[in-house]
Motif scaffolding. Sequence first.
Motif, PDB file in Angstrom:
ATOM      1  N   LEU A 153      -6.588  -6.383  -4.635  1.00 48.04           N
ATOM      2  CA  LEU A 153      -6.128  -5.009  -4.439  1.00 48.04           C
ATOM      3  C   LEU A 153      -6.796  -4.071  -5.435  1.00 48.04           C
ATOM      4  N   ALA A 154      -6.839  -4.523  -6.677  1.00 46.78           N
ATOM      5  CA  ALA A 154      -7.421  -3.670  -7.702  1.00 46.78           C
ATOM      6  C   ALA A 154      -8.884  -3.381  -7.403  1.00 46.78           C
ATOM      7  N   GLY A 157      -9.314  -1.098  -4.538  1.00 42.54           N
ATOM      8  CA  GLY A 157      -8.912   0.240  -4.907  1.00 42.54           C
ATOM      9  C   GLY A 157     -10.000   1.002  -5.633  1.00 42.54           C
ATOM     10  N   ALA A 163     -10.409   2.505  -0.688  1.00 44.36           N
ATOM     11  CA  ALA A 163      -9.194   3.170  -1.143  1.00 44.36           C
ATOM     12  C   ALA A 163      -8.771   4.251  -0.146  1.00 44.36           C
ATOM     13  N   SER A 166      -7.189   2.790   2.879  1.00 47.81           N
ATOM     14  CA  SER A 166      -5.871   2.280   2.531  1.00 47.81           C
ATOM     15  C   SER A 166      -4.862   3.416   2.470  1.00 47.81           C
ATOM     16  N   GLN A 167      -5.288   4.518   1.867  1.00 50.25           N
ATOM     17  CA  GLN A 167      -4.371   5.653   1.743  1.00 50.25           C
ATOM     18  C   GLN A 167      -3.955   6.176   3.109  1.00 50.25           C
ATOM     19  N   TYR A 170      -1.536   3.814   4.702  1.00 50.50           N
ATOM     20  CA  TYR A 170      -0.294   3.667   3.969  1.00 50.50           C
ATOM     21  C   TYR A 170       0.709   4.748   4.342  1.00 50.50           C
ATOM     22  N   ARG A 171       0.206   5.915   4.623  1.00 51.21           N
ATOM     23  CA  ARG A 171       1.087   7.020   5.009  1.00 51.21           C
ATOM     24  C   ARG A 171       2.010   6.596   6.150  1.00 51.21           C
ATOM     25  N   ASN A 174       5.042   4.647   5.013  1.00 49.67           N
ATOM     26  CA  ASN A 174       6.076   5.460   4.390  1.00 49.67           C
ATOM     27  C   ASN A 174       6.918   6.183   5.426  1.00 49.67           C
ATOM     28  N   LEU A 188      12.231   4.428  -1.645  1.00 45.17           N
ATOM     29  CA  LEU A 188      11.220   4.628  -2.677  1.00 45.17           C
ATOM     30  C   LEU A 188      11.264   3.513  -3.716  1.00 45.17           C
ATOM     31  N   ARG A 192       8.218   0.917  -4.374  1.00 51.05           N
ATOM     32  CA  ARG A 192       7.509   0.893  -5.653  1.00 51.05           C
ATOM     33  C   ARG A 192       7.642  -0.470  -6.308  1.00 51.05           C
ATOM     34  N   ALA A 193       8.804  -1.078  -6.173  1.00 56.04           N
ATOM     35  CA  ALA A 193       8.984  -2.403  -6.762  1.00 56.04           C
ATOM     36  C   ALA A 193       8.078  -3.415  -6.073  1.00 56.04           C
ATOM     37  N   ASP A 195       5.165  -2.739  -4.682  1.00 56.75           N
ATOM     38  CA  ASP A 195       3.854  -2.480  -5.262  1.00 56.75           C
ATOM     39  C   ASP A 195       3.751  -3.152  -6.620  1.00 56.75           C
ATOM     40  N   GLY A 196       4.806  -2.998  -7.399  1.00 56.43           N
ATOM     41  CA  GLY A 196       4.787  -3.528  -8.756  1.00 56.43           C
ATOM     42  C   GLY A 196       4.627  -5.032  -8.798  1.00 56.43           C
TER      43      GLY A 196
END
Lengths: 230, 230
Positions: A153-154, A157, A163, A166-167, A170-171, A174, A188, A192-193, A195-196
């Motif tokens: 992923l990194a 990105g 990237a 992906s963006q 990704y929309r 959401n 949210l 985010r978790a 993703d984390g």
Amino acid sequence: MARDTVGRWVTGPPGGPCGTLVPLPTGEQTAERPSTPPEEGTVPGPLRDAARTRRALLDAAARSVVVHGAGVSLDTVAREAGVSKGGLMHHFRSKDELLGALADDLFEQFTRAVEDRVDPDDVAPGRRLRAYVHATFDDLERREEAVELATLLATLGSFPEAARRSQDRYRHWNESLAEDGVDPQRVLLVLRACDGVSIAPLFEGPLGRDELATTRDLLLALTRGEGPPA
Amino acid sequence: MARDTVGRWVTGPPGGPCGTLVPLPTGEQTAERPSTPPEEGTVPGPLRDAARTRRALLDAAARSVVVHGAGVSLDTVAREAGVSKGGLMHHFRSKDELLGALADDLFEQFTRAVEDRVDPDDVAPGRRLRAYVHATFDDLERREEAVELATLLATLGSFPEAARRSQDRYRHWNESLAEDGVDPQRVLLVLRACDGVSIAPLFEGPLGRDELATTRDLLLALTRGEGPPA
DNA sequence: GGCAGCATACCGACCAGACGGTTTGTTACC
DNA sequence: GGTAACAAACCGTCTGGTCGGTATGCTGCC
């Protein structure tokens, strides 16, 4: 969908914020084929098959990126796929295009993985979000090297084209998950978790099965309107 | 700590899972110096100052990585810092060493930022975790290009040496925050969410001020034992 | 204070190799 | 036979890293 007996990579469940399903680095799978009848455990079909080669290239790209990081050379990817560099360039006109396609591919597979995990018996609000959580964690637990996904992923990105795609995609997630009947703040938080946990191994090292399981349960609870323990 | 009047970069608050405090790309700051007295707004001190040069190189590296991604050339970094490539090699014997040092540096600055944000009047459990949340979000909100931090983290993560150092140091955070009097599951959740918001812009695009503010408040509430809305 | 002598910070040119991409040639399929 | 699917050789560019040399700062000595 699972290959596992033939090749090595379990084509099972992907997961992660950007989608994954990376054939495990050990399971190489070239674009080659047997001589006449379906001989060994290799792939059937014609000697030259554009779709199969393309697939092999994408898989090889994913594996190579995981191993070599951002500086993967096209030659490495090509050889990993059992194809010449010329062959690679025939399918992807530039490195950017290759990585962009890889991003698309991973995202698609992740999307499918989420769809597959939507429980038909689950009619409560947040069913799609739960499927999302499961897809993410299933993939994370499947990998031996927890850093694999994060590295991939990194790296992706850091390539603009990948990237960007992906963006865009990704929309959709959401918006789609916002209509799942769960409080927006919870959505949210859960996203985010997710993703984390996908990216954390990169900075923090492998997360540990217990920690993963705990976090998964916690996020699932959140999708059901329950709260974390005090 | 803030420079802002002299150079451009606000040496203020970092943030993020790995620590940041990247001088904003616009604020270039070379290792040069005036001729005799403190002439212009440039830096005082001797003509040759190893520490200052090193600082300039690290800052330049951070900025260059954000702009050029993983493929930053040493020459680019050196020129950005107003130093020759030979000069760079004198301070960092290899690219790996440079990026490793950069990771260390960012982490240190993030650590300081967290310490700075520990509210002395706050004696409730979770005070350190709250400082962590603030440090993370402050940095995210400070940047114009939300992708900056994410790009930087992702790039560093894809270099083994930098990733390794980051992992080592990160362990400390986890242990330290575990003793903060907050339920372990909540700690995990908050940490993962912080990682997520830091890296999400990369895949998802900028997050939007409202979303950031909402998420910050939500995480802070979680550190206080409160729950997300139903 | 000034000066010698040394350690170190830094420069600029250089190189071997690798990289992305192109071109040309060859082989399998329809 | 024509076209798509590749292979192989090739090219210009750029990169990380090395090296000899030079300028600067510093420390002890007078």
